[in-house]
Design a protein around this motif. Structure first.
Motif, PDB file in Angstrom:
ATOM      1  N   TYR A 262       0.681  -0.961   0.184  1.00  0.00           N
ATOM      2  CA  TYR A 262      -0.309  -0.015   0.107  1.00  0.00           C
ATOM      3  C   TYR A 262       0.523   1.643  -0.180  1.00  0.00           C
ATOM      4  CZ  TYR A 262      -4.307  -3.321   1.015  1.00  0.00           C
ATOM      5  OH  TYR A 262      -5.276  -3.897   0.883  1.00  0.00           O
TER       6      TYR A 262
ATOM      7  N   ARG B 152      -7.315   3.605  -0.008  1.00  0.00           N
ATOM      8  CA  ARG B 152      -7.984   2.046  -0.757  1.00  0.00           C
ATOM      9  C   ARG B 152      -8.815   1.110   0.617  1.00  0.00           C
ATOM     10  NH1 ARG B 152      -3.937  -0.566  -4.824  1.00  0.00           N
ATOM     11  NH2 ARG B 152      -6.438  -2.253  -4.983  1.00  0.00           N
TER      12      ARG B 152
ATOM     13  N   ASP C 192     -10.232  -2.245   0.035  1.00  0.00           N
ATOM     14  CA  ASP C 192     -10.062  -3.361  -0.954  1.00  0.00           C
ATOM     15  C   ASP C 192     -11.356  -4.392  -0.507  1.00  0.00           C
ATOM     16  OD1 ASP C 192      -6.657  -4.530  -1.598  1.00  0.00           O
ATOM     17  OD2 ASP C 192      -7.712  -2.664  -1.775  1.00  0.00           O
TER      18      ASP C 192
ATOM     19  N   VAL D 295     -11.540   3.476  -4.347  1.00  0.00           N
ATOM     20  CA  VAL D 295      -9.863   4.040  -3.958  1.00  0.00           C
ATOM     21  C   VAL D 295     -11.109   5.134  -3.476  1.00  0.00           C
ATOM     22  CG1 VAL D 295      -9.534   4.391  -5.723  1.00  0.00           C
ATOM     23  CG2 VAL D 295      -7.827   5.210  -4.045  1.00  0.00           C
TER      24      VAL D 295
ATOM     25  N   CYS E 218      -9.855   8.346 -11.921  1.00  0.00           N
ATOM     26  CA  CYS E 218      -9.427   7.597 -11.180  1.00  0.00           C
ATOM     27  C   CYS E 218      -8.585   6.991 -12.683  1.00  0.00           C
ATOM     28  CB  CYS E 218     -10.725   6.910 -10.473  1.00  0.00           C
ATOM     29  SG  CYS E 218     -10.259   5.407  -9.799  1.00  0.00           S
TER      30      CYS E 218
END
Length: 125
Positions: free
Chosen positions: A58, A74, A76, A81, A98
């Protein structure tokens, strides 16, 4: 293939905060590096922030103009995000996009394969 949908844009005043979200389709999201770019009409698309996948720890990186004011993160589990923007300035006005890549996170636009449609952020001074 990933589909990306941004949300959270709007009109704010200088000094305000705003949080953008980008939801990605597909179960492959956790393995993708994600990024935010922005573009003013007639100008080049500018790198804002990127975050690597969990497999790469990350890791985050930021464009010089937003360091210390913007934070990328973010979730997951939600295939999402975020871009938390604080101390907004008039010059942050742009369409924010994005982007996703199965490769390494990067500040380079050409490294990203998938793009959202963009969300407008307008900051009045």
């Amino acid at each position: 293939q990933a589909q990306l949908v941004e949300s959270g844009g709007g009109s704010v005043h200088a000094g305000d905060s705003l949080r953008l979200s980008c939801e990605a389709s597909g179960s492959i999201f956790p393995r993708y590096a994600m990024a935010w770019f922005r573009q003013v009409r007639g100008q080049e698309r500018e790198f804002v922030a990127a975050i690597s996948s969990s497999g790469s720890g990350y890791k985050t990186e930021y464009g010089d103009s937003v360091k210390g004011r913007f934070t990328i993160s973010r979730d997951d589990a939600k295939n999402t995000v975020y871009l938390q923007m604080k101390s907004l300035k008039h010059e942050d006005t742009a369409v924010y996009y994005c982007a996703a890549t199965p490769g390494w996170s990067s500040p380079l636009r050409r490294e990203y394969y998938f793009w959202g449609q963009g969300t407008q952020v307008t900051v009045s001074s």
